[in-house]
Write a protein that holds these residues in place. Structure first.
Motif, PDB file in Angstrom:
ATOM      1  N   PHE A  73       1.915   6.656   6.405  1.00  0.00           N
ATOM      2  CA  PHE A  73       1.812   5.507   7.526  1.00  0.00           C
ATOM      3  C   PHE A  73       2.584   6.014   8.492  1.00  0.00           C
ATOM      4  O   PHE A  73       3.599   6.410   8.316  1.00  0.00           O
ATOM      5  CB  PHE A  73       1.980   4.231   6.826  1.00  0.00           C
ATOM      6  CG  PHE A  73       1.332   3.971   5.339  1.00  0.00           C
ATOM      7  CD1 PHE A  73      -0.119   3.574   5.644  1.00  0.00           C
ATOM      8  CD2 PHE A  73       1.819   4.172   4.305  1.00  0.00           C
ATOM      9  CE1 PHE A  73      -0.775   3.068   4.581  1.00  0.00           C
ATOM     10  CE2 PHE A  73       1.075   3.662   3.196  1.00  0.00           C
ATOM     11  CZ  PHE A  73      -0.402   3.408   3.324  1.00  0.00           C
ATOM     12  N   PHE A  74       2.124   5.718   9.574  1.00  0.00           N
ATOM     13  CA  PHE A  74       3.074   5.767  10.802  1.00  0.00           C
ATOM     14  C   PHE A  74       3.457   4.501  11.506  1.00  0.00           C
ATOM     15  O   PHE A  74       2.506   4.003  11.977  1.00  0.00           O
ATOM     16  CB  PHE A  74       2.239   6.684  11.939  1.00  0.00           C
ATOM     17  CG  PHE A  74       2.699   8.022  11.467  1.00  0.00           C
ATOM     18  CD1 PHE A  74       4.023   9.048  11.661  1.00  0.00           C
ATOM     19  CD2 PHE A  74       1.654   8.878  10.802  1.00  0.00           C
ATOM     20  CE1 PHE A  74       4.258  10.303  11.474  1.00  0.00           C
ATOM     21  CE2 PHE A  74       2.000  10.082  10.444  1.00  0.00           C
ATOM     22  CZ  PHE A  74       3.223  10.993  10.698  1.00  0.00           C
TER      23      PHE A  74
ATOM     24  N   ASP B  43       1.714  -5.208   4.145  1.00  0.00           N
ATOM     25  CA  ASP B  43       1.017  -6.010   4.887  1.00  0.00           C
ATOM     26  C   ASP B  43       1.227  -7.659   4.698  1.00  0.00           C
ATOM     27  O   ASP B  43       0.676  -8.401   3.998  1.00  0.00           O
ATOM     28  CB  ASP B  43      -0.608  -5.912   4.583  1.00  0.00           C
ATOM     29  CG  ASP B  43      -1.270  -6.484   5.792  1.00  0.00           C
ATOM     30  OD1 ASP B  43      -0.962  -6.857   6.940  1.00  0.00           O
ATOM     31  OD2 ASP B  43      -2.528  -6.725   5.550  1.00  0.00           O
TER      32      ASP B  43
ATOM     33  N   LEU C 270      -2.992   4.149  12.679  1.00  0.00           N
ATOM     34  CA  LEU C 270      -1.892   4.951  12.302  1.00  0.00           C
ATOM     35  C   LEU C 270      -1.084   4.324  11.390  1.00  0.00           C
ATOM     36  O   LEU C 270      -0.584   4.854  10.175  1.00  0.00           O
ATOM     37  CB  LEU C 270      -0.998   5.479  13.445  1.00  0.00           C
ATOM     38  CG  LEU C 270      -1.181   6.542  14.441  1.00  0.00           C
ATOM     39  CD1 LEU C 270      -0.322   6.868  15.125  1.00  0.00           C
ATOM     40  CD2 LEU C 270      -1.933   7.500  13.654  1.00  0.00           C
ATOM     41  N   GLU C 271      -0.977   2.815  11.548  1.00  0.00           N
ATOM     42  CA  GLU C 271      -0.087   2.105  10.597  1.00  0.00           C
ATOM     43  C   GLU C 271      -0.960   1.968   9.325  1.00  0.00           C
ATOM     44  O   GLU C 271      -0.135   1.923   8.243  1.00  0.00           O
ATOM     45  CB  GLU C 271      -0.107   0.614  11.042  1.00  0.00           C
ATOM     46  CG  GLU C 271       1.399   0.266  11.320  1.00  0.00           C
ATOM     47  CD  GLU C 271       1.349  -1.014  12.201  1.00  0.00           C
ATOM     48  OE1 GLU C 271       2.376  -1.441  12.856  1.00  0.00           O
ATOM     49  OE2 GLU C 271       0.689  -1.953  11.660  1.00  0.00           O
ATOM     50  N   TRP C 272      -2.228   2.232   9.139  1.00  0.00           N
ATOM     51  CA  TRP C 272      -2.917   2.109   8.113  1.00  0.00           C
ATOM     52  C   TRP C 272      -3.163   3.545   7.622  1.00  0.00           C
ATOM     53  O   TRP C 272      -4.027   3.781   6.741  1.00  0.00           O
ATOM     54  CB  TRP C 272      -4.212   1.497   8.408  1.00  0.00           C
ATOM     55  CG  TRP C 272      -4.138  -0.084   8.373  1.00  0.00           C
ATOM     56  CD1 TRP C 272      -3.975  -0.615   9.718  1.00  0.00           C
ATOM     57  CD2 TRP C 272      -3.867  -0.962   7.296  1.00  0.00           C
ATOM     58  NE1 TRP C 272      -3.782  -1.977   9.158  1.00  0.00           N
ATOM     59  CE2 TRP C 272      -3.630  -2.244   7.759  1.00  0.00           C
ATOM     60  CE3 TRP C 272      -3.940  -0.668   5.811  1.00  0.00           C
ATOM     61  CZ2 TRP C 272      -3.494  -3.088   6.986  1.00  0.00           C
ATOM     62  CZ3 TRP C 272      -3.781  -1.906   5.177  1.00  0.00           C
ATOM     63  CH2 TRP C 272      -3.653  -2.839   5.669  1.00  0.00           C
ATOM     64  N   GLY C 273      -2.285   4.564   8.030  1.00  0.00           N
ATOM     65  CA  GLY C 273      -2.623   5.990   7.509  1.00  0.00           C
ATOM     66  C   GLY C 273      -3.758   6.888   8.246  1.00  0.00           C
ATOM     67  O   GLY C 273      -3.945   7.663   7.314  1.00  0.00           O
ATOM     68  N   GLU C 274      -4.421   6.201   8.998  1.00  0.00           N
ATOM     69  CA  GLU C 274      -5.604   7.102   9.414  1.00  0.00           C
ATOM     70  C   GLU C 274      -4.973   8.229  10.033  1.00  0.00           C
ATOM     71  O   GLU C 274      -4.154   8.349  10.807  1.00  0.00           O
ATOM     72  CB  GLU C 274      -6.508   6.328  10.318  1.00  0.00           C
ATOM     73  CG  GLU C 274      -7.187   5.304   9.730  1.00  0.00           C
ATOM     74  CD  GLU C 274      -8.317   5.563   9.159  1.00  0.00           C
ATOM     75  OE1 GLU C 274      -8.760   6.657   9.164  1.00  0.00           O
ATOM     76  OE2 GLU C 274      -9.057   4.751   8.399  1.00  0.00           O
TER      77      GLU C 274
ATOM     78  N   TYR D 201       0.761  -1.083   0.122  1.00  0.00           N
ATOM     79  CA  TYR D 201      -0.054  -0.102   0.021  1.00  0.00           C
ATOM     80  C   TYR D 201       0.972   1.135   0.154  1.00  0.00           C
ATOM     81  O   TYR D 201       1.802   0.979   0.673  1.00  0.00           O
ATOM     82  CB  TYR D 201      -0.925  -0.082   1.054  1.00  0.00           C
ATOM     83  CG  TYR D 201      -2.008  -1.162   1.417  1.00  0.00           C
ATOM     84  CD1 TYR D 201      -3.231  -1.143   1.013  1.00  0.00           C
ATOM     85  CD2 TYR D 201      -1.472  -2.373   1.932  1.00  0.00           C
ATOM     86  CE1 TYR D 201      -3.977  -2.117   1.087  1.00  0.00           C
ATOM     87  CE2 TYR D 201      -2.210  -3.487   2.000  1.00  0.00           C
ATOM     88  CZ  TYR D 201      -3.507  -3.365   1.607  1.00  0.00           C
ATOM     89  OH  TYR D 201      -4.276  -4.350   1.649  1.00  0.00           O
TER      90      TYR D 201
ATOM     91  N   PHE E  78       3.357   0.946   3.084  1.00  0.00           N
ATOM     92  CA  PHE E  78       3.305  -0.135   4.127  1.00  0.00           C
ATOM     93  C   PHE E  78       2.984  -1.499   3.410  1.00  0.00           C
ATOM     94  O   PHE E  78       2.297  -1.456   2.463  1.00  0.00           O
ATOM     95  CB  PHE E  78       1.752   0.276   5.125  1.00  0.00           C
ATOM     96  CG  PHE E  78       1.381  -0.600   5.971  1.00  0.00           C
ATOM     97  CD1 PHE E  78       1.976  -0.882   7.178  1.00  0.00           C
ATOM     98  CD2 PHE E  78       0.326  -1.405   5.722  1.00  0.00           C
ATOM     99  CE1 PHE E  78       1.677  -1.652   8.201  1.00  0.00           C
ATOM    100  CE2 PHE E  78      -0.479  -2.353   6.694  1.00  0.00           C
ATOM    101  CZ  PHE E  78       0.568  -2.531   8.051  1.00  0.00           C
TER     102      PHE E  78
ATOM    103  N   LYS F 201       1.614 -10.152   6.609  1.00  0.00           N
ATOM    104  CA  LYS F 201       0.810 -11.202   7.150  1.00  0.00           C
ATOM    105  C   LYS F 201      -0.384 -11.542   6.254  1.00  0.00           C
ATOM    106  O   LYS F 201      -0.890 -12.705   6.458  1.00  0.00           O
ATOM    107  CB  LYS F 201       0.371 -10.710   8.661  1.00  0.00           C
ATOM    108  CG  LYS F 201      -0.358  -9.361   8.609  1.00  0.00           C
ATOM    109  CD  LYS F 201      -0.449  -8.945  10.212  1.00  0.00           C
ATOM    110  CE  LYS F 201      -1.155  -7.564  10.394  1.00  0.00           C
ATOM    111  NZ  LYS F 201      -0.467  -6.704   9.734  1.00  0.00           N
TER     112      LYS F 201
END
Lengths: 217, 442
Positions: free
Chosen positions: A30-31, A43, B278-282, A22, A41, A45
Motif C-alpha cells: 500500500f502507498f 480502513d 495506491l492506498e488500496w495497493g493497486e 488489510y 492499511f 472510516k
C-alpha cells in the motif's frame, strides 16, 4: 496495564473485528499519499457502518479525551474532512459542544475560509480525525486552525500509526502497535503477514525504503 | 581467452566467466558509443535514424571479426548468432535496443546490447553450446521520436506494427515512421501486411539486460535485479477538450465553457482516484506530459475554447488499465455535462502488461547466488522490448542493473562494476539454458 492501555486494546479489537485491517505481503504494498510504503492499511472510516462497534469506540474515545484534555477545557470539536467528520459530530453531540468541519483546502477568502460552521477567535478547539499515518495532513489542519485564530487544545485521532519519524503531537485512542498486538493474540493475521507488519512497526522507514517507498519524510 | 577455438574440447565447460579481455571490450564500446552519439548535451540516437544504424554497424563489425554470424532482418534489426551443436532447437536469445531518447543517456539500451555481445563472445570461447544463441540488436524501442508508439523493431519481428504506427510522424522531420524505415533499408512489404518475420516458437527463451530506470535498486543497495513483470500502458496521444471561446472580461462564470478548466478538473479528479487506488495497493501511474492551447488563437484575455493534451497511464495489471480507462470515460462524461464541454479522447494505444517467466527469474537468482552477486526480485515500471517477446509467448525475463539519477536524461549513472555483475549473471544464465535440452517451465 493502565486504563488507557486496556481501552486501546479494546478499541483495537473493535477495529480488527470489523474487518478494517488489510495486509499485503506479495506484489505491491500500500502507498500512503506522502509516499510511504506499508504492508498494512487500516480502513478506520469503515466503522461508521457498524452502529454497535461505533458506539463503543465513541465511549472509549470520550473517556480518553476526558482524561487527556478534561471535557471542561474544550469549547468546540473540529472534524477533519472527510472521515473525521462523522466521528467528530458524534463526539460533539455527546459533549454538547459546537462542531466545525475543517476542510482540506480553503475555499475563497476570510478567516473561516477553510471551515464549515463558525467560531470566534480564541475558541479552544480539539481537532478530531479518524486516522493519522505520518501526521502530514494533521499539520495542514493545524495551520488552518491557527490562521482562523483558534486556540488549539489538542489533536485527537482514533488510530495513530505512531511509526514514522518526527510525529506531530497527537493523542490517539490506539496505535498500530495495539492493532498488531490484538491481531497476533487473536490469530487474525497469517504468520507471514504478521511478520511483515511487525517489521514495519519496528522500523517503518526501513520497511518503506526496502519496498519501493520513501525512506524519510 | 583461455580457449578461443570453438568446438575444441567437445564438451563445453559448465561455467563461463567474463574475462578481462571481454570486460575491456565492453568498456571500449561504451566509450565509442558515447563519442559517436554525443549531441552536446547527452546521447541522441534516433529511432530508425543514421546514429542508430551506425551504432548497430559497430556491433556487426566486432561480431564478424570474432566469427559470429550476423544477419539483418526485414525490419533492419541486427541479429548476431552463435550456432549451437543442435541448431534446429529453439534458440536462446538476448538483446536490447540501440536507439535513445533525444539528449538521453549512454546506458539505456546499449548496456543490454553490449552485455549480450560479450556473453556470446564468452560462450563462443567455451565451445559451441547445445542450442543456438542469438543477440538481437533492436531498433526503435523509444516512444519519444514518434509521439507515443514504441517497440517498433521488436513488434515488427512478430508482425505487430499497425498502419497507425507506420503513419506516426517524426517529432522533427515530420516524415512518417514508414518513410524513415525505408531510408534505413527496411522492406515494408511483410511489415505492412502484418506478417511475422519470425515464429515465436523458434525462441526457447528471451533475456534482456537493461539499466533500471527507477530508484529501487539504489534504495535497496543491490547491484542487480531480476524482473517479474513489466507495466503495460494506455496512451492517448491527443485528447481534445472543446468548450467555447469567449471574452475573458465580459462573460460571467456561469455562461462559460472553459476548456482548460475542464481539463484541469479532469486531471485533478484522476489524480484523486490515483491517490486512493495506491492506498488500496493497486499499481498505477498517471501522466499528462503534453498540454497545449492552440497558439494561433490563444490569448491572455480569451476564455480558452479548446485544449489538447496527452494522457498516459500504466499498470502491471491489465484489469487496472481497463478499470481506469472506464473511470477516465465516466469522469469525462460527468465534467462534459457539468461544464458544457466535450472530450474527444482520440485513439488510444494500449500495450499489455507482461508477466515474466518465473523459472527464468529463479535461474538468474541461482546464477547470481553462485557468483556471489546480491540481487533483488522486482517489477519493472518502465516498458521494454521484453514485454513484446513475453506477450507473444516467448518465456522471458530481464536483468536490471542499478542506475542512479533515473534514465532518459544525460545523467544516467551506472557503475561498471554493477554492469559486470549483471552481465556475468546474464551470461551464466544464458549459458545454462543454452546447454539444457528441456523446455523452460512456466
Amino acid at each position: 496495564m493502565t486504563g488507557a492501555g486496556r481501552d486501546a486494546l479494546e478499541a483495537a479489537r473493535i477495529v480488527v473485528d470489523s474487518g478494517a485491517v488489510y495486509t499485503r505481503t506479495s506484489g505491491d504494498p500500500f502507498f500512503l499519499s506522502s509516499g510511504w510504503a506499508s504492508p498494512v492499511f487500516i480502513d478506520v472510516k469503515r466503522l461508521i457502518s457498524f452502529p454497535e462497534a461505533r458506539q463503543r469506540l465513541l465511549e472509549l474515545a470520550l473517556r480518553r479525551i476526558d482524561e487527556e484534555f478534561g471535557s471542561q477545557g474544550l469549547d468546540q470539536i473540529a472534524g477533519c474532512e472527510l472521515a473525521g467528520v462523522p466521528f467528530a459530530a458524534m463526539v460533539a453531540d455527546r459533549l454538547s459542544l459546537p462542531l466545525v468541519v475543517a476542510l482540506k483546502q480553503a475555499r475563497g477568502f476570510g478567516r473561516l475560509s477553510q471551515f464549515e460552521g463558525t467560531f470566534e477567535p480564541g475558541t479552544r478547539t480539539l481537532l478530531f480525525d479518524d486516522l493519522s499515518t505520518d501526521g502530514h495532513t494533521k499539520a495542514t489542519f493545524r495551520a488552518a486552525l491557527e490562521r482562523a485564530e483558534a486556540r488549539i487544545a489538542g489533536i485527537f485521532v482514533l488510530l495513530g500509526y505512531n511509526v514514522f519519524p518526527d510525529p506531530p503531537e497527537i493523542t490517539s485512542l490506539m496505535t498500530l502497535a495495539d492493532i498488531v498486538a490484538v491481531a497476533e493474540r487473536d490469530g487474525k493475521l497469517d504468520p507471514g503477514a504478521l511478520r511483515e507488519v511487525q517489521a514495519f512497526t519496528a522500523n517503518a522507514p526501513d520497511w518503506s525504503r526496502r519496498n519501493g517507498g520513501i525512506a524519510k519524510p | 581467452m583461455a580457449n578461443d577455438s570453438p568446438g575444441s574440447g567437445g564438451v563445453p565447460a559448465s561455467t563461463v566467466v567474463l574475462n578481462a579481455e571481454l570486460r575491456q571490450l565492453a568498456l571500449e564500446l561504451f566509450d565509442q558509443f558515447r563519442t559517436m552519439s554525443f549531441d552536446g548535451v547527452g546521447i541522441s540516437r534516433e529511432t530508425y535514424g543514421p546514429g542508430e544504424t551506425a551504432a548497430m554497424e559497430v556491433i556487426e563489425r566486432i561480431a564478424a571479426r570474432h566469427n559470429l554470424e550476423t544477419e539483418w532482418d526485414a525490419a533492419r534489426n541486427l541479429i548476431v548468432r552463435l550456432r549451437g551443436r543442435e541448431g534446429e532447437r529453439p534458440v536462446v536469445a538476448t538483446g536490447s535496443h540501440l536507439d535513445s531518447v533525444p539528449q538521453g543517456g549512454n546506458f539505456d539500451g546499449a548496456a543490454g546490447v553490449i552485455a549480450g555481445l560479450v556473453s556470446l563472445l564468452s560462450a563462443r570461447a567455451n565451445g559451441p553450446p547445445l542450442r543456438t544463441m542469438e543477440l538481437f540488436v533492436l531498433r526503435g524501442e523509444e516512444s519519444a521520436w514518434y509521439g507515443g508508439p514504441c517497440y517498433f523493431g521488436s513488434r515488427a519481428i512478430f508482425g505487430l506494427l499497425s498502419q497507425s504506427d507506420l503513419a506516426s510522424r517524426h517529432r522533427v522531420s515530420g516524415q512518417t515512421l514508414a518513410d524513415h524505415m525505408v531510408q534505413c533499408g527496411v522492406d515494408l512489404t511483410p511489415i505492412k501486411a502484418g506478417r511475422p518475420l519470425m515464429d515465436p516458437a523458434r525462441f526457447h527463451c528471451w533475456m534482456e539486460l537493461h539499466i533500471e530506470q527507477g530508484p529501487v535498486l539504489i534504495a535497496r543497495e543491490k547491484p542487480v535485479g531480476f524482473v517479474t513483470g513489466i507495466r503495460g500502458n494506455v496512451r492517448h496521444r491527443r485528447v481534445v477538450c472543446r468548450g467555447e471561446a469567449a471574452h475573458s472580461g465580459a462573460v460571467p462564470r456561469w455562461l462559460r465553457h472553459d476548456a482548460v478548466l475542464a481539463m484541469a478538473e479532469l486531471l485533478m479528479r484522476l489524480d484523486e482516484h490515483w491517490r486512493v487506488l495506491l492506498e488500496w495497493g493497486e499499481d498505477l501511474v498517471v501522466t499528462s506530459g503534453i498540454v497545449e492551447t492552440n497558439a494561433d488563437e490563444h490569448a491572455v484575455s480569451r476564455v480558452p475554447g479548446e485544449v489538447a493534451f496527452a494522457l498516459e497511464y500504466r499498470s502491471q495489471d491489465a484489469r487496472t488499465l481497463t478499470s481506469f480507462g472506464a473511470l477516465v470515460q465516466s469522469e469525462c462524461a460527468q465534467i462534459a455535462a457539468k461544464r458544457g464541454v466535450e472530450f474527444d479522447l482520440g485513439d488510444a494505444v494500449r500495450t499489455e502488461p507482461a508477466r515474466m517467466n518465473q523459472s527464468l527469474v529463479k535461474l538468474l537468482e541461482t546464477q547470481a547466488g553462485e557468483a556471489g552477486i546480491s540481487c533483488e526480485i522486482m517489477p519493472s515500471g518502465a516498458g521494454h522490448d521484453s514485454a513484446v517477446f513475453a506477450n507473444v509467448g516467448v518465456p522471458s525475463t530481464m536483468v536490471f542493473v542499478r542506475n542512479d539519477k533515473g534514465s532518459h536524461n544525460p545523467h544516467e549513472a551506472m557503475e561498471y562494476s554493477d554492469f559486470f555483475a549483471g552481465a556475468e549473471t546474464l551470461l551464466r544464465a544464458l549459458w545454462k539454458v543454452a546447454n539444457q535440452a528441456g523446455e523452460v517451465q512456466s
